[in-house]
Design an enzyme around this catalytic site. Structure first.
Site, PDB file in Angstrom:
ATOM      1  N   ASN A  77      11.012   6.197  -6.681  1.00 28.66           N
ATOM      2  CA  ASN A  77      10.497   7.652  -5.761  1.00 28.66           C
ATOM      3  C   ASN A  77      11.246   7.988  -4.662  1.00 28.66           C
ATOM      4  O   ASN A  77      11.424   7.095  -3.780  1.00 28.66           O
ATOM      5  CB  ASN A  77       8.913   7.174  -5.593  1.00 28.66           C
ATOM      6  N   TRP A  78      12.158   9.110  -4.840  1.00 27.23           N
ATOM      7  CA  TRP A  78      12.671   9.524  -3.708  1.00 27.23           C
ATOM      8  C   TRP A  78      12.131  10.004  -2.262  1.00 27.23           C
ATOM      9  O   TRP A  78      12.847  10.101  -1.346  1.00 27.23           O
ATOM     10  CB  TRP A  78      13.732  10.281  -4.088  1.00 27.23           C
ATOM     11  N   LYS A  79      10.920  10.194  -2.744  1.00 28.79           N
ATOM     12  CA  LYS A  79      10.040  10.878  -1.559  1.00 28.79           C
ATOM     13  C   LYS A  79      10.831  12.102  -0.865  1.00 28.79           C
ATOM     14  O   LYS A  79      11.541  12.727  -1.864  1.00 28.79           O
ATOM     15  CB  LYS A  79       9.946   9.787  -0.668  1.00 28.79           C
TER      16      LYS A  79
ATOM     17  N   HIS B 113      -0.312   9.179  -4.562  1.00 25.43           N
ATOM     18  CA  HIS B 113       0.480   8.481  -3.606  1.00 25.43           C
ATOM     19  C   HIS B 113      -0.314   8.217  -2.396  1.00 25.43           C
ATOM     20  O   HIS B 113      -0.848   9.127  -1.732  1.00 25.43           O
ATOM     21  CB  HIS B 113       1.981   8.849  -3.636  1.00 25.43           C
TER      22      HIS B 113
ATOM     23  N   GLU C 106       0.969   8.202   0.521  1.00 31.19           N
ATOM     24  CA  GLU C 106       1.243   9.229   1.554  1.00 31.19           C
ATOM     25  C   GLU C 106       0.745  10.441   1.319  1.00 31.19           C
ATOM     26  O   GLU C 106       0.380  11.264   2.256  1.00 31.19           O
ATOM     27  CB  GLU C 106       2.956   9.407   1.480  1.00 31.19           C
TER      28      GLU C 106
ATOM     29  N   GLU D 130      -0.036  -0.149  -5.348  1.00 31.69           N
ATOM     30  CA  GLU D 130       0.718  -0.003  -4.086  1.00 31.69           C
ATOM     31  C   GLU D 130      -0.141  -0.359  -2.786  1.00 31.69           C
ATOM     32  O   GLU D 130      -0.652   0.409  -2.161  1.00 31.69           O
ATOM     33  CB  GLU D 130       1.479   1.206  -4.028  1.00 31.69           C
TER      34      GLU D 130
ATOM     35  N   GLY E 118       7.368   0.555   2.601  1.00 33.15           N
ATOM     36  CA  GLY E 118       8.198   1.094   3.480  1.00 33.15           C
ATOM     37  C   GLY E 118       8.179  -0.017   4.538  1.00 33.15           C
ATOM     38  O   GLY E 118       8.911   0.175   5.803  1.00 33.15           O
TER      39      GLY E 118
ATOM     40  N   SER F  20       7.962  -1.912  -1.059  1.00 36.99           N
ATOM     41  CA  SER F  20       9.086  -2.917  -0.439  1.00 36.99           C
ATOM     42  C   SER F  20       9.641  -3.790  -1.698  1.00 36.99           C
ATOM     43  O   SER F  20      10.264  -4.934  -1.572  1.00 36.99           O
ATOM     44  CB  SER F  20       8.781  -3.745   0.743  1.00 36.99           C
TER      45      SER F  20
ATOM     46  N   GLY G 132      10.493   2.526  -3.805  1.00 34.08           N
ATOM     47  CA  GLY G 132      10.904   3.601  -2.738  1.00 34.08           C
ATOM     48  C   GLY G 132      11.950   3.643  -2.293  1.00 34.08           C
ATOM     49  O   GLY G 132      13.249   4.005  -2.900  1.00 34.08           O
ATOM     50  N   GLY G 133      12.281   3.128  -1.074  1.00 29.74           N
ATOM     51  CA  GLY G 133      13.644   2.831  -0.250  1.00 29.74           C
ATOM     52  C   GLY G 133      14.840   2.376  -1.096  1.00 29.74           C
ATOM     53  O   GLY G 133      15.831   2.638  -0.920  1.00 29.74           O
TER      54      GLY G 133
HETATM   55  P1  PGA Z   1       9.149   1.156  -0.635  1.00 28.41           P
HETATM   56  O1  PGA Z   1       7.902   2.601  -1.245  1.00 28.41           O
HETATM   57  O2  PGA Z   1       9.757   0.739  -1.798  1.00 28.41           O
HETATM   58  O3  PGA Z   1       9.888   2.053   0.051  1.00 28.41           O
HETATM   59  O4  PGA Z   1       7.980   0.376  -0.137  1.00 28.41           O
HETATM   60  C1  PGA Z   1       7.474   2.342  -2.588  1.00 28.41           C
HETATM   61  C2  PGA Z   1       6.413   3.519  -2.899  1.00 28.41           C
HETATM   62  O5  PGA Z   1       6.130   4.349  -1.969  1.00 28.41           O
HETATM   63  O6  PGA Z   1       6.288   3.894  -3.743  1.00 28.41           O
END
Ligand code: PGA
Length: 258
Positions: free
Chosen positions: A9-11, A96, A98, A168, A174, A214, A235-236
Site C-alpha cells: 500500500n503506497w498510500k 483502511h 486512515e 491492522e 507507521g 510496521s 505500507g512503509g
Molecule cells: P505500515 O502501514 O506498514 O507503514 O505500518 C501498513 C498499512 O497501513 O497498511
C-alpha cells in the site's frame, strides 16, 4: 490451502509517473521468479493506468486504495469502482484506518462500498483494527467484532468468501511498533471464530486474513508463519522495491515450509 497474499500500500507516495516507473521496473525484475505468493501493489489513482501497463506479463497485480460506493454521479473528487475495473485492476482496499480516522468513514459506509466492490467483481481487502487505548483497555476483541458485524452486514457466504480481511492494529501502523506474532495470531484466530459462528467452519477456514502494521523484512517471516496469518498488507516497507521483495521472499519461504 489458503494462498499467501502480500499487498504493498503506497498510500499518498510514489504517485508521479516517473516514481512509479522507476519503482515498478525494479520490482517487476526482482519478483520475476516468485512463485506461490500473490503480490498486489496499490499505487495512488494517478498512476494506476501506468502501473497496469508496467506490470503486464509480470507477477504483480495492481489494485486501488479506495473507491466510491456508486458507479457514477455527482460525487466530485471520487473514483468509481467501474473506472478501477476498466483498468484491469482486481483488488481494492476498503476501510483502511486512515480512511476511517482522517476521512471519517464509518462501518456503514464501508459496508456499502464492500457490496458494490463485490457486485463489480473486485476483490476487496477490508481493514479492521483497534486503537491503542482500546487495546490497553482490553477491548480489542469487542472492537474487532463490532467492526466485522457492521462492515460485513448482509453479506452472503459466496460474498464473504471473495473477501480478504486485513487485521491492522492502528497503533502498529507507521509507528515501527509491530504486534508480536502472538498478539496478531490471537486476533486472527478470533476473526476465524467469528466467521465460523456467522457463517460456518468452511468459511472460517477458507478466508485469507492478512496482518498489517510496521511489517518489515526482519519481522515478516515470524508473523507469516503463524497458522492464521495469510501474508501482509505493507505500507512503509513497500516503498522500496528491495525491502518489499524481502517481505515477499519471507512469504515464499513460508509456502515452501507448508
Ligand atoms: P505500515 O502501514 O506498514 O507503514 O505500518 C501498513 C498499512 O497501513 O497498511
Amino acid at each position: 490451502m489458503r494462498g499467501l497474499i502480500i499487498g504493498g500500500n503506497w498510500k499518498m507516495n510514489l504517485g508521479t509517473p516517473e516514481e512509479t516507473r522507476v519503482h515498478l521496473k525494479e520490482l517487476v525484475s526482482l519478483t520475476r521468479s516468485v512463485n506461490n505468493v500473490e503480490i498486489v501493489v496499490f499505487p495512488p489513482f494517478t498512476t494506476l493506468y501506468l502501473a497496469k501497463e508496467l506490470t503486464k506479463g509480470s507477477n504483480i497485480k495492481i489494485g486501488a486504495q479506495n473507491m466510491h460506493f456508486e458507479l457514477s454521479g455527482a460525487y466530485t473528487g471520487e473514483i468509481s469502482p467501474k473506472f478501477i475495473k476498466s483498468l484491469g485492476c482486481e483488488h481494492v482496499i476498503l476501510g483502511h484506518s486512515e480512511r476511517r480516522d482522517i476521512f471519517h468513514e464509518s462501518d456503514e459506509l464501508i459496508n456499502r462500498k464492500l457490496k458494490k466492490a463485490l457486485q463489480m467483481g473486485l476483490t476487496p481487502i477490508v481493514c479492521i483494527g483497534e486503537h491503542l487505548d482500546e487495546r490497553e483497555n482490553g477491548k480489542t476483541k469487542e472492537i474487532i467484532q463490532y467492526q466485522m458485524e457492521h462492515t460485513f452486514r448482509g453479506l452472503i457466504k459466496e460474498e464473504i468468501l471473495k473477501t480478504v480481511i486485513a487485521y491492522e492494529p492502528i497503533w502498529a501502523i507507521g509507528t515501527g511498533k509491530t504486534a508480536t506474532p502472538e498478539q496478531a495470531e490471537e486476533v486472527h484466530e478470533f476473526i476465524r471464530e467469528f466467521l465460523s459462528q456467522e457463517y460456518d467452519e468452511s468459511v472460517a477456514r477458507a478466508i485469507r486474513i492478512q496482518y498489517g502494521g510496521s511489517i518489515n523484512p526482519t519481522n515478516a517471516f515470524d508473523l507469516f508463519k503463524e497458522k492464521n496469518i495469510d501474508g501482509g498488507l505493507v505500507g512503509g516497507a513497500s516503498l522500496k522495491p528491495d525491502s518489499f521483495h524481502e517481505i515477499i521472499k519471507a512469504a515464499e519461504r513460508i509456502h515452501d515450509l507448508e
